[in-house]
Design an enzyme around this catalytic site. Structure first.
Site, mmCIF file in Angstrom:
data_model
loop_
_atom_site.group_PDB
_atom_site.id
_atom_site.type_symbol
_atom_site.label_atom_id
_atom_site.label_comp_id
_atom_site.label_asym_id
_atom_site.label_seq_id
_atom_site.Cartn_x
_atom_site.Cartn_y
_atom_site.Cartn_z
ATOM 1 N N HIS A 123 0.835 -1.208 0.000
ATOM 2 C CA HIS A 123 0.000 0.000 0.000
ATOM 3 C C HIS A 123 0.870 1.258 0.000
ATOM 4 C CE1 HIS A 123 -3.576 2.462 1.214
ATOM 5 N NE2 HIS A 123 -2.627 3.220 1.744
ATOM 6 N N GLU A 124 1.786 1.346 0.946
ATOM 7 C CA GLU A 124 2.591 2.570 1.044
ATOM 8 C C GLU A 124 3.498 2.730 -0.185
ATOM 9 O OE1 GLU A 124 1.735 4.799 2.981
ATOM 10 O OE2 GLU A 124 0.599 3.663 4.455
ATOM 11 N N HIS A 129 1.683 4.311 -3.033
ATOM 12 C CA HIS A 129 1.657 5.781 -3.033
ATOM 13 C C HIS A 129 2.893 6.346 -3.728
ATOM 14 C CE1 HIS A 129 -1.959 6.321 -0.786
ATOM 15 N NE2 HIS A 129 -1.502 5.804 0.349
ATOM 16 N N HIS A 168 -5.656 6.638 -2.848
ATOM 17 C CA HIS A 168 -6.579 5.692 -2.223
ATOM 18 C C HIS A 168 -7.674 5.303 -3.196
ATOM 19 C CE1 HIS A 168 -5.115 6.873 2.015
ATOM 20 N NE2 HIS A 168 -4.477 5.824 1.541
ATOM 21 N N CYS A 169 -8.132 4.078 -3.067
ATOM 22 C CA CYS A 169 -9.000 3.475 -4.068
ATOM 23 C C CYS A 169 -10.144 2.770 -3.339
ATOM 24 C CB CYS A 169 -8.138 2.473 -4.850
ATOM 25 S SG CYS A 169 -9.029 1.423 -5.969
ATOM 26 N N CYS A 217 -9.115 -3.613 -3.243
ATOM 27 C CA CYS A 217 -7.770 -3.251 -3.696
ATOM 28 C C CYS A 217 -6.899 -2.936 -2.489
ATOM 29 C CB CYS A 217 -7.915 -1.998 -4.570
ATOM 30 S SG CYS A 217 -6.363 -1.267 -5.096
ATOM 31 N N CYS A 242 -5.920 -3.400 -7.649
ATOM 32 C CA CYS A 242 -7.024 -3.698 -8.564
ATOM 33 C C CYS A 242 -6.575 -3.356 -9.993
ATOM 34 C CB CYS A 242 -8.259 -2.891 -8.177
ATOM 35 S SG CYS A 242 -8.111 -1.126 -8.517
ATOM 36 N N CYS A 245 -5.741 0.366 -10.566
ATOM 37 C CA CYS A 245 -4.467 0.773 -9.964
ATOM 38 C C CYS A 245 -3.287 0.137 -10.704
ATOM 39 C CB CYS A 245 -4.433 0.407 -8.480
ATOM 40 S SG CYS A 245 -5.505 1.455 -7.475
#
Ligand SMILES: [Zn+2]
Ligand SMILES: [Zn+2]
Length: 191
Positions: free
Chosen positions: A142-143, A146, A152-153, A157, A176, A179
């Site tokens: 996640h990080e 970025h 953010h989604c 995802c 996803c 992304c």
């Protein structure tokens, strides 16, 4: 440029956590030709970063760039085992974060995660190692997402925002399709 994500220990954190994370991330990033390496040294946590029982995530993250200035780095992910917060979020009454990252589109990028709240015993439940390792992977991806320009989604995802550990458990450990497309565009732009 060689695409390498460096994993950096910060403060007292079990090195085995980084070894497992490296293995899981390798599997994930292999198709993008991104390598994962663990830096052998350890960054200390500093007193001025500590405030009301937590570390200021942005201050800790800031130090990651100084540390790797002289290296030809691509991405760096700091891993720490102490609670972190963000001053920005305190206004919204949220008093902790699982991680933080550079959000600007850049050839380089820094990210930071704390594993403290990813353990079941933090919530006074019995430990589950497999679940813990999966949570660490999700927060890391996640990080790093970025730093690859992903926001953010709301889809199913890994880029879904986690406000609680349940949010982390509910999201899958991958991007996803929308992304993934953005990620591929980013990687093409900064090849
Ligand atoms: Zn996020
Ligand atoms: Zn997504």
């Amino acid at each position: 440029m060689k695409k390498i994500i460096y994993l950096q220990r910060i403060g007292d954190v079990d090195p085995r956590i980084l070894i497992v994370l490296q293995k899981n991330m390798k599997r994930f990033f292999r198709e993008y030709n991104i390598k994962i390496k663990i830096l052998s040294d350890k960054l200390p946590l500093l007193e001025f970063e500590f405030y009301k029982e937590q570390y200021d995530a942005s201050k800790v993250k800031k130090r990651l760039i100084k540390h790797v200035n002289n290296r030809n780095y691509y991405r760096i992910l700091g891993v720490m085992d102490a609670d972190i917060s963000s001053k920005l979020l305190k206004k919204n009454k949220k008093n902790f974060i699982f991680g933080t990252a550079d959000m600007d589109k850049n050839k380089f990028g820094r990210a930071l995660i704390s594993v403290t709240r990813l353990r079941e015993d933090f919530y006074e439940r019995s430990e589950n190692l497999a679940q813990f390792e999966l949570r660490v992977l999700k927060e890391a991806i996640h990080e790093l997402g970025h730093t690859f320009g992903l926001e953010h989604c709301d889809n199913l995802c890994v880029m879904r925002c986690s406000n609680t550990i349940d949010d982390t458990d509910k999201k899958p450990p991958n991007y996803c399709d929308a992304c993934l497309k953005k990620l591929n565009d980013f990687l093409d732009d900064f090849d």
